[in-house]
Design an enzyme around this catalytic site. Structure first.
Site, PDB file in Angstrom:
ATOM      1  N   GLU A  68     -25.406   0.513  41.820  1.00 40.47           N
ATOM      2  CA  GLU A  68     -24.543   0.028  40.731  1.00 40.47           C
ATOM      3  C   GLU A  68     -23.662   1.147  40.188  1.00 40.47           C
ATOM      4  OE1 GLU A  68     -24.201  -3.061  40.346  1.00 40.47           O
ATOM      5  OE2 GLU A  68     -25.990  -3.725  41.425  1.00 40.47           O
ATOM      6  N   HIS A 115     -25.595 -14.932  44.432  1.00 40.74           N
ATOM      7  CA  HIS A 115     -24.191 -14.815  44.836  1.00 40.74           C
ATOM      8  C   HIS A 115     -23.539 -16.155  45.113  1.00 40.74           C
ATOM      9  CE1 HIS A 115     -26.475 -11.233  45.731  1.00 40.74           C
ATOM     10  NE2 HIS A 115     -25.389 -10.548  45.435  1.00 40.74           N
TER      11      HIS A 115
HETATM   12 ZN   LIG Z   1     -22.933  -4.244  44.425  1.00 39.67          ZN
END
Ligand SMILES: [Zn+2]
Ligand SMILES: *[C@@H]1O[C@H](CO)[C@@H](O)[C@H](O)[C@H]1NC(C)=O
Ligand SMILES: *[C@@H]1O[C@H](CO)[C@@H](O)[C@H](O)[C@H]1NC(C)=O
Ligand SMILES: *[C@@H]1O[C@H](CO)[C@@H](O)[C@H](O)[C@H]1NC(C)=O
Ligand SMILES: *[C@@H]1O[C@H](CO)[C@@H](O)[C@H](O)[C@H]1NC(C)=O
Ligand SMILES: *[C@@H]1O[C@H](CO)[C@@H](O)[C@H](O)[C@H]1NC(C)=O
Ligand SMILES: *[C@@H]1O[C@H](CO)[C@@H](O)[C@H](O)[C@H]1NC(C)=O
Ligand SMILES: *[C@@H]1O[C@H](CO)[C@@H](O)[C@H](O)[C@H]1NC(C)=O
Ligand SMILES: *[C@@H]1O[C@H](CO)[C@@H](O)[C@H](O)[C@H]1NC(C)=O
Length: 673
Positions: free
Chosen positions: A377, A506
């Site tokens: 991240e 997702h």
């Molecule tokens: Zn990512």
């Protein structure tokens, strides 16, 4: 004031373009200078407005995803509708330039900012649906039977911990099924509407369907074929890993559950989706010689979440890359809130598009996987910071795979025994062949194992979106692809009510997944050149780019471009080539491949499953007599001794030392190899 300034700019832009074109590409590009100047002015105006509107929208989305209340859903939807209205206005205002003869770069920029969007009821419906899907996914729970004392499990952390740690097949199957019942069935009607609306929007922009639009983010009409052909090169490695893993599961669960020539049940693969097999490392590791019990060591050493983020940050700064702004630590959500709020736990990195506010949302716990995720991240955040000076439309990765690959570079380096020893998470590393194979297997479980997984999630979407499947067959077609490419099957019967694809973050939240496929390929290409830059000596998998400002500089030079150039140009700047290549990945895992082949053939196992079974896989292979596998085959996991444990050649170390010195003397840190 605006107008005066803009007119002045207009003239200036016109002069600059005229000048540069009379010198350079005027002969090759047929450009209407007046339109070009108008377009540049348009982009300038767009930029200023877009940043404000998007910043507003990101704030609202942040508030919602870190606090899933109806009130916040309403505010987030309202902000999203304002963004859409702005996009519609931008599109209308751009129409006068539609057929203008612009430079290639400007045409590309115009295309990036001005697309047709849904309006009226359609956009309201779409906004409403995406918001509800977020809520269903984020607050999904699996509850035990109501008669007794009912307990409900969230995905993070309870269900994921179960999927990671349990070897009770019935329990795994139960959690797997219940999550899909709780979330998939609720999402199904919404997802169908979502696809219809996004297809409609894609058609407004002359894409054949939404999948086409997503693929064109890579600026290639043949993207689908390109991905399939990359996968063909990677498939032999995946199949070997699959076969190795299948044997381990066979030993664990027995022949009733695991067939040695068949696919695997999807519920035993380490997380709710079988996406990352990394959590299974301890179960799958070939040798017990290296001490990878990192979670325990982190707990022993009293690691805490803030410290883990600081550690991640320090990796970046050691390479001369950017530091996090102080506001990052104040404003991010780094742990699951304990005030009873519902949040979407799935880790994400956030750019607020004001050049200073960057955040991470993550329900971090003290585990090594989470430490890797933090590096991942932070890679996104680093990218955000590096391109923050770019105009709004270029504040994006060269492509989505680039964006996903950056943190993986740090994470891969951080996971090497060399680095873990430096930070005190491993000690007395012997650098034996066994350690090497253990390490490579560990790395393969978060890379090689994911390749067909990520490919299939989007293959299915591309085909479903373009209408290749009958609606009632959507879920069955998904499982057909899963079986064909991944060699896994649904452990419980699927029914007409089920829709399994959106039970992963997702798909429910409108992110493509091919980005993780391309990043896995790209991250090894990047690693190869950065290691060269860092003056690394030795096999690629022993490289740790920590502390190399040379590698950092090279990386920054590409990150700071954002998406201002087509990704092929950015790739060329980084690697010298313009194509994604599987070669560095295959090279990295070469020793593992050899090991897996030996292992499979020694066990007399097959490779593949179903119709693709390769029964004669081992017929022509030469089993290495001096490999560590033979020595350790009988003892399997428990072997710690054996002649193969001798430290990796002293000679090589000596050579490395000499070269290192001579490289340093020449003040040239590049590797000669
Ligand atoms: Zn990512
Ligand atoms: C969550 O949102 C609600 C509004 O729906 C607000 O009243 C509450 O203070 C928020 N909680 C936190 C911790 O921000
Ligand atoms: C938000 O709430 C207001 C007031 O209840 C309502 O009028 C509006 O339609 C809601 N907006 C959305 C997008 O749901
Ligand atoms: C854009 O133009 C279309 C067609 O002229 C019109 O229906 C629509 O309302 C306009 N949208 C905006 C946001 O101006
Ligand atoms: C979506 O629409 C429904 C029905 O119109 C409404 O009840 C609900 O509040 C909306 N939800 C969101 C998040 O906008
Ligand atoms: C039900 O579960 C809660 C929380 O685990 C526990 O405190 C309580 O004693 C249980 N009640 C019964 C009747 O088992
Ligand atoms: C799509 O194609 C049609 C017909 O060629 C054209 O009128 C329209 O402007 C195009 N739309 C976009 C967004 O390019
Ligand atoms: C986390 O660990 C660091 C370093 O050991 C320490 O300085 C800090 O006080 C710890 N923070 C918390 C909240 O325990
Ligand atoms: C090579 O040089 C680097 C940088 O000075 C150092 O960190 C590394 O340990 C050296 N490697 C060897 C094998 O001496």
């Amino acid at each position: 004031m605006e107008n005066v300034r803009n007119t002045w700019k207009h003239v200036l832009a016109w002069m600059i373009i005229t000048l540069s074109f009379s010198q350079a590409s005027a002969a090759t590009e047929d450009v209407d200078f007046f339109a070009e100047a108008s377009a540049l002015e348009f982009l300038e105006r767009y930029n200023e407005e877009a940043q404000k509107i998007v910043n507003n929208g990101v704030h609202a989305a942040w508030n919602y995803k870190t606090n899933l209340t109806d009130h916040n859903a309403n505010l987030s939807s309202e902000a999203s509708l304002r963004s859409s209205a702005f996009a519609a206005k931008t599109y209308n205002e751009s129409l006068f330039l539609r057929d203008a003869k612009l430079t290639k770069a400007t045409k590309r920029a115009m295309k990036m900012v001005a697309g047709a969007v849904l309006i009226g009821d359609d956009i309201k419906k779409l906004t409403n649906i995406t918001s509800r899907m977020t809520k269903i996914y984020g607050s999904g729970k699996v509850c035990s039977d109501k008669e007794n004392n009912q307990t409900c499990l969230s995905l993070d952390p309870e269900l994921q911990q179960l999927m990671k740690n349990s070897k009770d097949y019935e329990k795994l199957k139960w959690a797997w099924e219940e999550w899909r019942t709780a979330v998939g069935r609720k999402l199904k009607p919404l997802y169908l509407e979502y696809v219809e609306l996004l297809n409609k929007q894609a058609k407004l922009n002359n894409y054949t369907d939404y999948g086409h639009q997503l693929r064109m983010r890579y600026e290639s009409e043949t993207f689908e074929e390109e991905m399939l052909s990359l996968y063909d090169e990677l498939k032999p490695l995946y199949e070997l890993l699959h076969s190795y893993v299948r044997r381990k599961f066979y030993n664990q669960y027995g022949p009733k559950i695991i067939k040695l020539n068949g696919p695997l049940p999807a519920c035993i693969l380490g997380d709710m989706w079988g996406r990352f097999w990394d959590p299974l490392f301890e179960f799958l590791q070939p040798y017990s010689s290296s001490d990878y019990n990192l979670d325990a060591k982190m707990k022993q050493q009293g690691y805490n979440v803030t410290q883990m983020f600081h550690m991640g940050e320090e990796f970046f700064t050691s390479m001369g890359l950017k530091k996090m702004p102080a506001s990052f630590y104040d404003l991010s959500m780094l742990e699951k809130p304990s005030d009873g709020r519902e949040v979407v736990c799935h880790p994400t990195a956030w750019d607020f598009y004001d050049g200073k506010d960057f955040r991470i949302k993550m329900c971090t716990t003290v585990t090594f996987e989470n430490l890797q995720t933090i590096h991942h991240e932070l890679g996104h955040i680093q990218y955000f910071m590096q391109y923050a000076h770019q105009p709004y439309q270029y504040r994006d990765g060269a492509n989505d795979g680039f964006h996903e690959a950056i943190g993986e570079l740090m994470s891969m380096s951080m996971t090497t025994p060399q680095h873990l020893e430096k930070v005190g998470l491993m000690k007395d590393v012997q650098y034996t062949k066994e350690d090497e194979i253990n390490f490579l297997l560990k790395m393969s479980l978060s890379t090689v194992s994911t390749l067909p997984f990520h490919l299939v999630n989007d293959l299915w979407r591309w085909r479903a979106f373009r209408g290749e499947y009958k609606l009632e067959d959507w879920n069955d077609e998904y499982w057909k692809l899963k079986e064909q490419y991944l060699g896994v099957y649904a452990p419980v019967e699927r029914t007409a009510d089920d829709l399994d694809p959106p039970t992963i973050f997702h798909i429910a939240n409108d992110y493509d997944m091919i980005r993780y496929f391309t990043r896995t390929v790209l991250q090894f290409q990047f690693l190869e050149v950065l290691c060269e830059e860092a003056g690394h000596f030795g096999p690629l998998h022993t490289c740790d780019i920590y502390g190399s400002t040379e590698a950092g500089e090279k990386l920054a030079s590409v990150l700071s471009l954002g998406s201002s150039l087509p990704w092929q140009d950015a790739l060329e700047k980084m690697t010298g080539g313009r194509k994604m290549s599987t070669k560095p990945l295959l090279k990295y895992f070469e020793p593992l491949k050899e090991f897996l082949m030996n292992e499979v053939c020694l066990n007399g196992d097959t490779v593949g499953w179903g119709e693709n079974i390769q029964n004669d896989y081992c017929k022509d292979s030469v089993i290495l007599a001096d490999g560590p596998n033979i020595i350790n085959n009988k003892a399997d996991v428990s072997s710690t001794t054996g002649a193969s444990s001798k430290p990796l050649s002293l000679y090589a170390l000596l050579l490395a030392l000499i070269f290192n010195v001579s490289i340093r003397i020449n003040n040239n840190y590049r590797s000669f190899f």
